[in-house]
Design a protein around this motif. Structure first.
Motif, PDB file in Angstrom:
ATOM      1  N   HIS A 175       0.827  -1.200   0.000  1.00  0.00           N
ATOM      2  CA  HIS A 175       0.000   0.000   0.000  1.00  0.00           C
ATOM      3  C   HIS A 175       0.862   1.251   0.000  1.00  0.00           C
ATOM      4  O   HIS A 175       2.040   1.227   0.326  1.00  0.00           O
ATOM      5  CB  HIS A 175      -0.959  -0.016   1.195  1.00  0.00           C
ATOM      6  CG  HIS A 175      -0.275  -0.045   2.522  1.00  0.00           C
ATOM      7  ND1 HIS A 175       0.201   1.071   3.122  1.00  0.00           N
ATOM      8  CD2 HIS A 175       0.017  -1.077   3.355  1.00  0.00           C
ATOM      9  CE1 HIS A 175       0.764   0.758   4.273  1.00  0.00           C
ATOM     10  NE2 HIS A 175       0.670  -0.557   4.432  1.00  0.00           N
ATOM     11  N   LYS A 176       0.212   2.365  -0.352  1.00  0.00           N
ATOM     12  CA  LYS A 176       0.934   3.630  -0.495  1.00  0.00           C
ATOM     13  C   LYS A 176       0.594   4.649   0.595  1.00  0.00           C
ATOM     14  O   LYS A 176       0.949   5.792   0.472  1.00  0.00           O
ATOM     15  CB  LYS A 176       0.606   4.261  -1.866  1.00  0.00           C
ATOM     16  CG  LYS A 176       0.937   3.381  -3.041  1.00  0.00           C
ATOM     17  CD  LYS A 176       2.427   3.276  -3.203  1.00  0.00           C
ATOM     18  CE  LYS A 176       2.718   2.439  -4.455  1.00  0.00           C
ATOM     19  NZ  LYS A 176       4.079   2.058  -4.571  1.00  0.00           N
ATOM     20  N   LEU A 177      -0.087   4.238   1.665  1.00  0.00           N
ATOM     21  CA  LEU A 177      -0.442   5.176   2.726  1.00  0.00           C
ATOM     22  C   LEU A 177       0.788   5.507   3.572  1.00  0.00           C
ATOM     23  O   LEU A 177       1.669   4.658   3.748  1.00  0.00           O
ATOM     24  CB  LEU A 177      -1.514   4.583   3.632  1.00  0.00           C
ATOM     25  CG  LEU A 177      -2.909   4.413   3.015  1.00  0.00           C
ATOM     26  CD1 LEU A 177      -3.813   3.676   3.990  1.00  0.00           C
ATOM     27  CD2 LEU A 177      -3.506   5.756   2.670  1.00  0.00           C
ATOM     28  N   PRO A 178       0.835   6.733   4.111  1.00  0.00           N
ATOM     29  CA  PRO A 178       1.928   7.068   5.027  1.00  0.00           C
ATOM     30  C   PRO A 178       1.889   6.146   6.251  1.00  0.00           C
ATOM     31  O   PRO A 178       0.838   5.670   6.657  1.00  0.00           O
ATOM     32  CB  PRO A 178       1.641   8.522   5.431  1.00  0.00           C
ATOM     33  CG  PRO A 178       0.643   9.027   4.470  1.00  0.00           C
ATOM     34  CD  PRO A 178      -0.061   7.854   3.891  1.00  0.00           C
ATOM     35  N   LYS A 231      -0.493   7.030   9.186  1.00  0.00           N
ATOM     36  CA  LYS A 231      -1.902   6.802   8.852  1.00  0.00           C
ATOM     37  C   LYS A 231      -2.193   5.301   8.831  1.00  0.00           C
ATOM     38  O   LYS A 231      -3.251   4.854   9.282  1.00  0.00           O
ATOM     39  CB  LYS A 231      -2.248   7.431   7.517  1.00  0.00           C
ATOM     40  CG  LYS A 231      -3.719   7.389   7.214  1.00  0.00           C
ATOM     41  CD  LYS A 231      -4.090   8.277   6.076  1.00  0.00           C
ATOM     42  CE  LYS A 231      -5.603   8.283   5.960  1.00  0.00           C
ATOM     43  NZ  LYS A 231      -6.081   9.346   5.135  1.00  0.00           N
ATOM     44  N   SER A 232      -1.259   4.496   8.343  1.00  0.00           N
ATOM     45  CA  SER A 232      -1.435   3.040   8.321  1.00  0.00           C
ATOM     46  C   SER A 232      -1.546   2.492   9.742  1.00  0.00           C
ATOM     47  O   SER A 232      -2.404   1.654  10.026  1.00  0.00           O
ATOM     48  CB  SER A 232      -0.256   2.366   7.620  1.00  0.00           C
ATOM     49  OG  SER A 232      -0.205   2.722   6.275  1.00  0.00           O
ATOM     50  N   LEU A 281      -4.971   3.538  11.200  1.00  0.00           N
ATOM     51  CA  LEU A 281      -6.055   2.722  10.653  1.00  0.00           C
ATOM     52  C   LEU A 281      -6.031   1.312  11.231  1.00  0.00           C
ATOM     53  O   LEU A 281      -7.074   0.725  11.529  1.00  0.00           O
ATOM     54  CB  LEU A 281      -5.969   2.670   9.128  1.00  0.00           C
ATOM     55  CG  LEU A 281      -6.397   3.931   8.400  1.00  0.00           C
ATOM     56  CD1 LEU A 281      -6.112   3.816   6.909  1.00  0.00           C
ATOM     57  CD2 LEU A 281      -7.864   4.217   8.643  1.00  0.00           C
TER      58      LEU A 281
END
Length: 168
Positions: free
Chosen positions: A2-5, A8-9, A12
């Motif tokens: 995934h490309k989320l920072p 933030k990962s 979540l």
């Protein structure tokens, strides 16, 4: 991948983890609070139980009586306001259990075990949490007794089934 920072990962993940296991967290927190209050009230101390059974000190008896009164009020309010369960969202149901044949003998065994160990099933985890070795032995006795009850119930059902088929 995934490309989320990363922050933030993590956020979540923690939110989803807490959502999935929220009932377990709630149960754990309530269990810790219950154990703390049981310990603070003296319910995990052998001397308080012995003195209660010998009618020398009524501190523990007062705690038990208060718990009964608070539970009665709580059940009455839950019935009146149709409270729903935290875990399922279904309305809490108060079904009266039917009388069973071995109830008196079971209650006597429970009382004997309580008198011998100065613990009931609710205080055993608190005793273990306090590091009292007697709590481990009480837990072993509780597990053996529960297993014996299950075996006895299976035996009784088997006997009834055999009598039913032999009478047919």
């Amino acid at each position: 991948m995934h490309k989320l920072p990363i922050l933030k990962s993590i956020r979540l993940y923690l939110v989803s983890f807490s959502f999935v296991y929220r009932n377990n967290f709630f149960g754990l927190l309530m269990g810790i609070a219950f154990g703390f209050f049981m310990s603070h009230a003296g319910a995990t101390t052998y001397d308080y139980h012995a003195k209660m059974f010998l009618f020398q000190d009524f501190q523990l008896l007062i705690v038990i009586a208060m718990a009964v009164v608070i539970a009665m009020i709580g059940v009455t309010l839950m019935k009146k306001f149709h409270v729903t369960a935290v875990a399922t969202g279904a309305e809490v149901d108060f079904v009266k259990k039917p009388y069973q044949k071995g109830l008196i003998a079971g209650a006597m065994l429970f009382g004997i075990g309580w008198g011998m160990t100065a613990s009931c099933p609710g205080t055993i985890p608190a005793m273990i949490g306090e590091g009292k070795i007697a709590g481990i032995f009480a837990l072993i006795g509780l597990l053996i007794g529960t297993m014996a009850y299950g075996i006895l119930q299976s035996y009784i059902r088997l006997e009834k089934a055999q009598k039913t088929t032999s009478n047919s």
